[in-house]
Design an enzyme around this catalytic site. Structure first.
Site, PDB file in Angstrom:
ATOM      1  N   ASP A  46       0.908  -1.372   0.397  1.00 64.30           N
ATOM      2  CA  ASP A  46      -0.058   0.168  -0.090  1.00 64.30           C
ATOM      3  C   ASP A  46       0.919   0.828   0.151  1.00 64.30           C
ATOM      4  OD1 ASP A  46      -2.631   0.748   0.692  1.00 64.30           O
ATOM      5  OD2 ASP A  46      -1.890   2.747   1.324  1.00 64.30           O
ATOM      6  N   TYR A  51       2.848  10.163  -0.293  1.00 63.93           N
ATOM      7  CA  TYR A  51       3.947   9.384  -0.045  1.00 63.93           C
ATOM      8  C   TYR A  51       5.663   9.244   0.208  1.00 63.93           C
ATOM      9  CZ  TYR A  51       0.113   6.952   2.329  1.00 63.93           C
ATOM     10  OH  TYR A  51      -0.682   5.944   2.722  1.00 63.93           O
ATOM     11  N   LYS A  76      -2.693   5.952  -4.662  1.00 64.85           N
ATOM     12  CA  LYS A  76      -3.674   6.766  -4.198  1.00 64.85           C
ATOM     13  C   LYS A  76      -3.038   8.389  -4.794  1.00 64.85           C
ATOM     14  CE  LYS A  76      -3.404   4.505   0.053  1.00 64.85           C
ATOM     15  NZ  LYS A  76      -1.996   4.352   0.545  1.00 64.85           N
ATOM     16  N   HIS A 109      -7.517   9.477  -2.174  1.00 65.62           N
ATOM     17  CA  HIS A 109      -6.804   9.593  -0.795  1.00 65.62           C
ATOM     18  C   HIS A 109      -7.502  10.481   0.491  1.00 65.62           C
ATOM     19  CE1 HIS A 109      -1.929   9.282   1.207  1.00 65.62           C
ATOM     20  NE2 HIS A 109      -3.497   9.198   2.179  1.00 65.62           N
ATOM     21  N   LYS A 233       2.735  -1.089   8.905  1.00 64.51           N
ATOM     22  CA  LYS A 233       3.891  -0.838   8.112  1.00 64.51           C
ATOM     23  C   LYS A 233       5.283  -0.540   9.704  1.00 64.51           C
ATOM     24  CE  LYS A 233       7.487   2.865   8.424  1.00 64.51           C
ATOM     25  NZ  LYS A 233       8.298   3.477   9.942  1.00 64.51           N
ATOM     26  N   SER A 234       6.362  -1.556   9.113  1.00 67.89           N
ATOM     27  CA  SER A 234       7.392  -1.497   9.427  1.00 67.89           C
ATOM     28  C   SER A 234       8.462  -1.895   8.451  1.00 67.89           C
ATOM     29  CB  SER A 234       7.837  -2.998  10.654  1.00 67.89           C
ATOM     30  OG  SER A 234       8.608  -2.390  11.534  1.00 67.89           O
ATOM     31  N   VAL A 235       9.955  -0.530   9.050  1.00 69.92           N
ATOM     32  CA  VAL A 235      10.940  -0.833   8.856  1.00 69.92           C
ATOM     33  C   VAL A 235      12.307  -1.865   9.039  1.00 69.92           C
ATOM     34  CG1 VAL A 235      11.232   1.489   7.499  1.00 69.92           C
ATOM     35  CG2 VAL A 235      12.366   1.522   9.794  1.00 69.92           C
ATOM     36  N   ARG A 239      10.339  -7.408  12.972  1.00 75.30           N
ATOM     37  CA  ARG A 239       8.886  -6.884  12.920  1.00 75.30           C
ATOM     38  C   ARG A 239       7.393  -7.220  11.709  1.00 75.30           C
ATOM     39  NH1 ARG A 239       9.575  -0.873  15.615  1.00 75.30           N
ATOM     40  NH2 ARG A 239       9.601  -1.658  17.625  1.00 75.30           N
ATOM     41  N   ASN A 243       4.759  -9.174  11.715  1.00 73.94           N
ATOM     42  CA  ASN A 243       3.731  -8.572  11.832  1.00 73.94           C
ATOM     43  C   ASN A 243       2.279  -9.641  10.374  1.00 73.94           C
ATOM     44  OD1 ASN A 243       3.636  -6.740  13.576  1.00 73.94           O
ATOM     45  ND2 ASN A 243       4.340  -5.220  11.429  1.00 73.94           N
TER      46      ASN A 243
HETATM   47  N1  NAP Z   1      -5.050   6.173   3.352  1.00 77.65           N
HETATM   48  C1  NAP Z   1      -4.838   7.438   3.637  1.00 77.65           C
HETATM   49  O1  NAP Z   1      -4.841   8.363   4.738  1.00 77.65           O
HETATM   50  C2  NAP Z   1      -3.408   5.938   5.465  1.00 77.65           C
HETATM   51  C3  NAP Z   1      -3.394   7.147   6.584  1.00 77.65           C
HETATM   52  C4  NAP Z   1      -2.123   6.317   7.567  1.00 77.65           C
HETATM   53  C5  NAP Z   1      -1.731   5.790   6.892  1.00 77.65           C
HETATM   54  N2  NAP Z   1      -1.913   4.574   6.320  1.00 77.65           N
HETATM   55  C6  NAP Z   1      -1.795   3.158   5.104  1.00 77.65           C
HETATM   56  O2  NAP Z   1      -1.301   2.404   6.417  1.00 77.65           O
HETATM   57  C7  NAP Z   1      -0.581   2.385   6.114  1.00 77.65           C
HETATM   58  C8  NAP Z   1      -0.191   1.704   8.437  1.00 77.65           C
HETATM   59  O3  NAP Z   1      -0.398   2.791   9.167  1.00 77.65           O
HETATM   60  P1  NAP Z   1       1.043   3.626  10.074  1.00 77.65           P
HETATM   61  O4  NAP Z   1       1.995   3.231   8.991  1.00 77.65           O
HETATM   62  O5  NAP Z   1       0.544   4.692   9.768  1.00 77.65           O
HETATM   63  O6  NAP Z   1       0.480   2.809  11.254  1.00 77.65           O
HETATM   64  P2  NAP Z   1       1.100   1.665  11.695  1.00 77.65           P
HETATM   65  O7  NAP Z   1       1.093   0.512  10.866  1.00 77.65           O
HETATM   66  O8  NAP Z   1      -0.237   1.409  12.528  1.00 77.65           O
HETATM   67  O9  NAP Z   1       2.340   1.303  12.381  1.00 77.65           O
HETATM   68  C9  NAP Z   1       3.252   1.592  12.604  1.00 77.65           C
HETATM   69  C10 NAP Z   1       4.271   1.909  13.385  1.00 77.65           C
HETATM   70  O10 NAP Z   1       4.326   1.211  14.592  1.00 77.65           O
HETATM   71  C11 NAP Z   1       5.543   0.355  14.361  1.00 77.65           C
HETATM   72  N3  NAP Z   1       5.603  -1.331  14.171  1.00 77.65           N
HETATM   73  C12 NAP Z   1       4.652  -1.967  13.673  1.00 77.65           C
HETATM   74  N4  NAP Z   1       5.070  -2.990  13.947  1.00 77.65           N
HETATM   75  C13 NAP Z   1       5.644  -3.064  15.270  1.00 77.65           C
HETATM   76  C14 NAP Z   1       5.839  -3.934  15.448  1.00 77.65           C
HETATM   77  N5  NAP Z   1       5.012  -5.501  16.027  1.00 77.65           N
HETATM   78  N6  NAP Z   1       5.495  -4.447  17.294  1.00 77.65           N
HETATM   79  C15 NAP Z   1       6.066  -3.008  17.958  1.00 77.65           C
HETATM   80  N7  NAP Z   1       6.226  -1.737  17.279  1.00 77.65           N
HETATM   81  C16 NAP Z   1       5.679  -2.073  15.556  1.00 77.65           C
HETATM   82  C17 NAP Z   1       6.387   0.755  13.275  1.00 77.65           C
HETATM   83  O11 NAP Z   1       7.707   1.231  13.440  1.00 77.65           O
HETATM   84  P3  NAP Z   1       9.089   0.998  12.748  1.00 77.65           P
HETATM   85  O12 NAP Z   1       8.518   1.241  11.297  1.00 77.65           O
HETATM   86  O13 NAP Z   1      10.092   1.476  13.080  1.00 77.65           O
HETATM   87  O14 NAP Z   1       9.261  -0.529  13.240  1.00 77.65           O
HETATM   88  C18 NAP Z   1       6.742   2.374  12.389  1.00 77.65           C
HETATM   89  O15 NAP Z   1       6.792   2.632  13.648  1.00 77.65           O
HETATM   90  C19 NAP Z   1       0.603   3.108   6.182  1.00 77.65           C
HETATM   91  O16 NAP Z   1       2.045   2.309   5.757  1.00 77.65           O
HETATM   92  C20 NAP Z   1      -0.573   3.512   4.603  1.00 77.65           C
HETATM   93  O17 NAP Z   1      -0.055   2.793   3.685  1.00 77.65           O
HETATM   94  C21 NAP Z   1      -2.986   5.419   4.772  1.00 77.65           C
END
Ligand code: NAP
Length: 279
Positions: A46, A51, A76, A109, A233-235, A239, A243
């Site tokens: 995604d 981005y 998007k 978006h 998301k994770s880098v 993780r 996940n």
């Molecule tokens: N449509 C929209 O408006 C919208 C808005 C926001 C997001 N999104 C989409 O949704 C995806 C996911 O959302 P998001 O990136 O905001 O947040 P998320 O996936 O809820 O969380 C990502 C964060 O959590 C950490 N993390 C990931 N797995 C973990 C684990 N197993 N244990 C502990 N920490 C963990 C990551 O750290 P590290 O990377 O440092 O490991 C990062 O800081 C985005 O990448 C994007 O594709 C869409």
């Protein structure tokens, strides 16, 4: 390799229920992150023009060694491109950046109801062109609320295949999810672990200890059992693997209910009715 379930979309296509999100991944790290995710088993990425890493997503897919057709890629339309001609140019740009002749899913978006005279209808009709010419295999929206979706239903022809909205235990967003379920629009849950914000919650930690999984795994499993599509998301490679390991345990109905009860209508992101950011 783990079989990720597919979710059926209203246009006859399917989408892997678990994917990999690349929001806030530095472009310089994105190709490697995507390769790692594909190596782990993810087959759904995604991204978004916003981005700034579409090009690197394309590179990551191409260098992963798997067929383009075996990965589901979403992008998007950015907020600056809602006018039809801008949207057409932007979609060409997305395909060019990715280096693909099609995307599997293309989304508006944000609805931006306070911009462009509130006219996301013309934008959606332009998305329908991309769907009809086959360059977007499916089209959908993101951050739409029921009243935005009702307007599309009244004034346009194609029902969005998905609505990608914020959902996590502190913001269960059930009204939007219920509208989707009723009208055949699949819900994609963004920020599924609230960017880490839910992982110390005592209810989630207690369940995680009992089922011998991590809080992130329990939270992601909660989403999957509620039927939503997720792409954490994770880098961090460990993780990324963690996940993905969601298919060898199950939460009870009571656990699902206890996590759902954590809702406090607390967004981590913007309110779609007032968000008006245009880059
Ligand atoms: N449509 C929209 O408006 C919208 C808005 C926001 C997001 N999104 C989409 O949704 C995806 C996911 O959302 P998001 O990136 O905001 O947040 P998320 O996936 O809820 O969380 C990502 C964060 O959590 C950490 N993390 C990931 N797995 C973990 C684990 N197993 N244990 C502990 N920490 C963990 C990551 O750290 P590290 O990377 O440092 O490991 C990062 O800081 C985005 O990448 C994007 O594709 C869409």
């Amino acid at each position: 390799m783990t079989d990720v379930p597919d979710v059926s979309l209203n246009d006859g296509r399917t989408i892997p229920q678990l994917g990999f999100g690349v929001f806030q991944i530095d472009p310089a790290e994105t190709a490697e992150a995507v390769r790692t995710a594909i190596e782990v088993g993810y087959r759904h990425i995604d991204t978004a023009e916003m981005y700034g890493n579409e090009k690197e997503v394309g590179e990551g897919v191409r260098s992963s060694g798997i067929d383009r057709d075996d990965v589901f890629v979403t992008s998007k339309l950015n907020n600056s491109f809602h006018r039809p001609d801008d949207a057409r140019r932007a979609f060409d740009g997305t395909l060019e950046a990715l280096g693909f002749d099609h995307v599997d899913l293309f989304l508006i978006h944000w609805p931006l109801p306070t911009r462009y005279d509130g006219d996301f209808v013309s934008t959606w009709k332009t998305m329908e062109e991309f769907y009809r010419d086959g360059r977007a295999r499916s089209i959908g929206v993101s951050n739409f609320t029921p009243h935005h979706l009702r307007r599309l239903a009244r004034e346009t022809e194609v029902i969005p295949a998905v609505n990608q909205v914020e959902v996590h235990p502190f913001f269960t967003n059930d009204e939007v999810r219920a509208y989707g379920a009723e009208h055949g629009i699949a819900t994609e849950a963004w920020s599924p672990i609230a960017q880490g914000g839910v992982l110390k919650d005592p209810t989630i930690v207690t369940i995680a200890e009992r089922v011998d999984r991590t809080p992130a795994q329990v939270t992601l499993r909660w989403h999957l059992q509620r039927g939503d599509i997720v792409f954490p998301k994770s880098v961090t490679e460990s993780r990324v693997r963690e996940n993905f390991a969601l298919f060898d345990f199950e939460l009870s109905d009571d656990d699902i209910a206890a996590i759902s009860a954590l809702n406090r209508d607390e967004r981590t992101g913007a309110d779609p009715d007032t968000f008006d950011y245009v880059p």
